[in-house]
Write a protein that holds these residues in place. Structure first.
Motif, PDB file in Angstrom:
ATOM      1  N   ASP A 139       0.828  -1.208   0.000  1.00  0.00           N
ATOM      2  CA  ASP A 139       0.000   0.000   0.000  1.00  0.00           C
ATOM      3  C   ASP A 139       0.863   1.259   0.000  1.00  0.00           C
ATOM      4  O   ASP A 139       0.525   2.256  -0.658  1.00  0.00           O
ATOM      5  CB  ASP A 139      -0.923  -0.005   1.220  1.00  0.00           C
ATOM      6  CG  ASP A 139      -2.033  -1.028   1.091  1.00  0.00           C
ATOM      7  OD1 ASP A 139      -2.306  -1.472  -0.036  1.00  0.00           O
ATOM      8  OD2 ASP A 139      -2.629  -1.389   2.132  1.00  0.00           O
ATOM      9  N   GLU A 199       3.949   1.426  -1.236  1.00  0.00           N
ATOM     10  CA  GLU A 199       4.546   1.497  -2.567  1.00  0.00           C
ATOM     11  C   GLU A 199       3.536   2.043  -3.583  1.00  0.00           C
ATOM     12  O   GLU A 199       3.892   2.833  -4.473  1.00  0.00           O
ATOM     13  CB  GLU A 199       5.026   0.111  -2.995  1.00  0.00           C
ATOM     14  CG  GLU A 199       6.240  -0.407  -2.243  1.00  0.00           C
ATOM     15  CD  GLU A 199       7.504   0.356  -2.584  1.00  0.00           C
ATOM     16  OE1 GLU A 199       7.540   0.999  -3.663  1.00  0.00           O
ATOM     17  OE2 GLU A 199       8.446   0.334  -1.784  1.00  0.00           O
ATOM     18  N   ASP A 200       2.287   1.628  -3.447  1.00  0.00           N
ATOM     19  CA  ASP A 200       1.245   2.122  -4.356  1.00  0.00           C
ATOM     20  C   ASP A 200       1.041   3.629  -4.186  1.00  0.00           C
ATOM     21  O   ASP A 200       0.783   4.348  -5.162  1.00  0.00           O
ATOM     22  CB  ASP A 200      -0.066   1.384  -4.105  1.00  0.00           C
ATOM     23  CG  ASP A 200       0.003  -0.078  -4.535  1.00  0.00           C
ATOM     24  OD1 ASP A 200       0.931  -0.430  -5.286  1.00  0.00           O
ATOM     25  OD2 ASP A 200      -0.862  -0.860  -4.085  1.00  0.00           O
ATOM     26  N   SER A 201       1.139   4.114  -2.937  1.00  0.00           N
ATOM     27  CA  SER A 201       0.992   5.554  -2.713  1.00  0.00           C
ATOM     28  C   SER A 201       2.154   6.321  -3.352  1.00  0.00           C
ATOM     29  O   SER A 201       1.970   7.416  -3.880  1.00  0.00           O
ATOM     30  CB  SER A 201       0.916   5.854  -1.218  1.00  0.00           C
ATOM     31  OG  SER A 201       2.159   5.605  -0.570  1.00  0.00           O
ATOM     32  N   SER A 248       3.737   5.344  -6.054  1.00  0.00           N
ATOM     33  CA  SER A 248       3.489   5.317  -7.498  1.00  0.00           C
ATOM     34  C   SER A 248       2.447   6.342  -7.912  1.00  0.00           C
ATOM     35  O   SER A 248       2.493   6.877  -9.022  1.00  0.00           O
ATOM     36  CB  SER A 248       3.039   3.906  -7.918  1.00  0.00           C
ATOM     37  OG  SER A 248       4.033   2.938  -7.615  1.00  0.00           O
ATOM     38  N   ALA A 249       1.501   6.603  -6.995  1.00  0.00           N
ATOM     39  CA  ALA A 249       0.448   7.580  -7.284  1.00  0.00           C
ATOM     40  C   ALA A 249       0.841   8.996  -6.891  1.00  0.00           C
ATOM     41  O   ALA A 249      -0.004   9.893  -6.881  1.00  0.00           O
ATOM     42  CB  ALA A 249      -0.833   7.171  -6.569  1.00  0.00           C
ATOM     43  N   LYS A 250       2.134   9.212  -6.558  1.00  0.00           N
ATOM     44  CA  LYS A 250       2.647  10.527  -6.169  1.00  0.00           C
ATOM     45  C   LYS A 250       1.931  11.070  -4.927  1.00  0.00           C
ATOM     46  O   LYS A 250       1.659  12.264  -4.820  1.00  0.00           O
ATOM     47  CB  LYS A 250       2.506  11.532  -7.328  1.00  0.00           C
ATOM     48  CG  LYS A 250       3.107  11.070  -8.636  1.00  0.00           C
ATOM     49  CD  LYS A 250       4.619  10.862  -8.506  1.00  0.00           C
ATOM     50  CE  LYS A 250       5.221  10.452  -9.854  1.00  0.00           C
ATOM     51  NZ  LYS A 250       6.684  10.200  -9.769  1.00  0.00           N
ATOM     52  N   LYS A 251       1.636  10.161  -3.991  1.00  0.00           N
ATOM     53  CA  LYS A 251       0.966  10.553  -2.752  1.00  0.00           C
ATOM     54  C   LYS A 251       1.903  10.370  -1.568  1.00  0.00           C
ATOM     55  O   LYS A 251       2.912   9.680  -1.652  1.00  0.00           O
ATOM     56  CB  LYS A 251      -0.310   9.728  -2.543  1.00  0.00           C
ATOM     57  CG  LYS A 251      -1.404   9.969  -3.567  1.00  0.00           C
ATOM     58  CD  LYS A 251      -2.627   9.136  -3.237  1.00  0.00           C
ATOM     59  CE  LYS A 251      -3.758   9.396  -4.223  1.00  0.00           C
ATOM     60  NZ  LYS A 251      -4.970   8.592  -3.901  1.00  0.00           N
ATOM     61  N   ASP A 257      -2.483  10.489   0.835  1.00  0.00           N
ATOM     62  CA  ASP A 257      -3.094  11.614   0.127  1.00  0.00           C
ATOM     63  C   ASP A 257      -1.966  12.486  -0.439  1.00  0.00           C
ATOM     64  O   ASP A 257      -0.800  12.315  -0.075  1.00  0.00           O
ATOM     65  CB  ASP A 257      -3.985  12.432   1.058  1.00  0.00           C
ATOM     66  CG  ASP A 257      -4.925  13.356   0.301  1.00  0.00           C
ATOM     67  OD1 ASP A 257      -6.058  12.919  -0.026  1.00  0.00           O
ATOM     68  OD2 ASP A 257      -4.512  14.495   0.027  1.00  0.00           O
ATOM     69  N   GLY A 258      -2.344  13.407  -1.288  1.00  0.00           N
ATOM     70  CA  GLY A 258      -1.336  14.272  -1.889  1.00  0.00           C
ATOM     71  C   GLY A 258      -0.819  15.344  -0.966  1.00  0.00           C
ATOM     72  O   GLY A 258       0.267  15.892  -1.195  1.00  0.00           O
TER      73      GLY A 258
END
Length: 281
Positions: A102, A104-106, A108-111, A214-215
């Motif tokens: 999770d 790592e996914d954040s 990748s999403a620039k969060k 979150d961003g």
């Protein structure tokens, strides 16, 4: 018991059946001998420097496994998915892998991701029996079995022995559930009604982590603070105590600590009207 004769096996089966029918267990079976083993490199004069090991009689252990075999197939499918403690084919590795993924996914999403890790003080020893009874009555369709489970965890006693073989006087246990036995899953039942949070939860018995991504940092911090307030209020009503030295918050991309406070625990867990189990001898 594997090598016992047919007469002993027949008597033992009748004895356990009688205990379950009458909802009565001899007090001697629930009496534990606790051996205090010193922890390495800890001062021997401090009681917290010892690890207690509870020794129980074999018939009581067999009875617990019989109860577990009857209850677990029903309870396991009703527990929250995020709870992995003492469940078949589940372990801490599940949540370590999931939390890492999770985060790592954040990335990748620039969060930005923030997490809070929580530990409870003497979690198993502070379980409120009346609250546990209420949770069991909500999950188990057989009230007789509920009363049998509470008969097993109630009216327990113990004596403490040390290295010099001296024993303490008999002490009674009014709260809590056994830790390290097949009945440890009762703690999962007690906290199975953890409140819904915006953050994602990861739980292993009494250890809990929440994570939100979150961003913007202020949003992450605000969500985690609000969710921790929700969790803290729930723990207050459940009569569980947060460990002030074993919880911490961690941003995944910065050394900045998340600013949040936890409340002290004072209230009781609300309970619907339900009959108390018969625990008399």
């Amino acid at each position: 018991m594997l090598h016992a004769g047919s007469a002993l096996k027949s008597w033992f089966c009748d004895f356990l059946s009688s205990c379950m029918r009458q909802l009565k267990i001899p007090k001697i079976l629930r009496r534990a001998l606790i051996v205090a083993i010193p922890k390495p490199e800890n001062p021997l004069g401090n009681p917290k420097s010892y690890r207690p090991i509870s020794l129980l009689c074999v018939p009581f252990k067999i009875l617990k496994r019989l109860i577990y075999a009857c209850v677990d197939p029903i309870i396991d499918q009703l527990l929250p998915w995020e709870q992995t403690g003492f469940r078949h084919k589940r372990s801490t590795a599940d949540h370590v892998t999931l939390l890492s993924q999770d985060i790592e996914d954040s990335f990748s999403a620039k969060k930005k991701a923030g997490a809070v890790f929580v530990d409870l003080t003497a979690a198993y020893d502070t379980v409120w029996h009346h609250g546990l009874t209420c949770m069991l009555l909500q999950l188990l369709p057989d009230r007789h079995m509920v009363h049998m489970v509470m008969e097993m965890v109630g009216n327990r006693s113990f004596t403490l022995t040390t290295e010099n073989s001296k024993r303490s006087r008999l002490h009674c246990v009014n709260n809590g559930v056994p830790h390290g036995s097949v009945l440890a899953f009762l703690f999962n039942i007690y906290i199975s009604d953890l409140p819904t949070t915006v953050s994602k939860k990861y739980a292993y018995a009494g250890d809990l982590a929440i994570m939100h991504a979150d961003g913007d940092w202020p949003i992450v911090e605000g969500v985690l603070t609000k969710d921790m307030a929700t969790v803290s209020e729930y723990l207050q009503t459940s009569k569980l105590n947060l460990s002030p030295t074993k919880w911490w918050s961690q941003p995944s991309t910065s050394t900045r600590k998340l600013n949040m406070s936890l409340k002290s625990n004072t209230k009781m867990k609300p309970c619907p009207s339900a009959p108390s189990p018969n625990t008399s001898e």
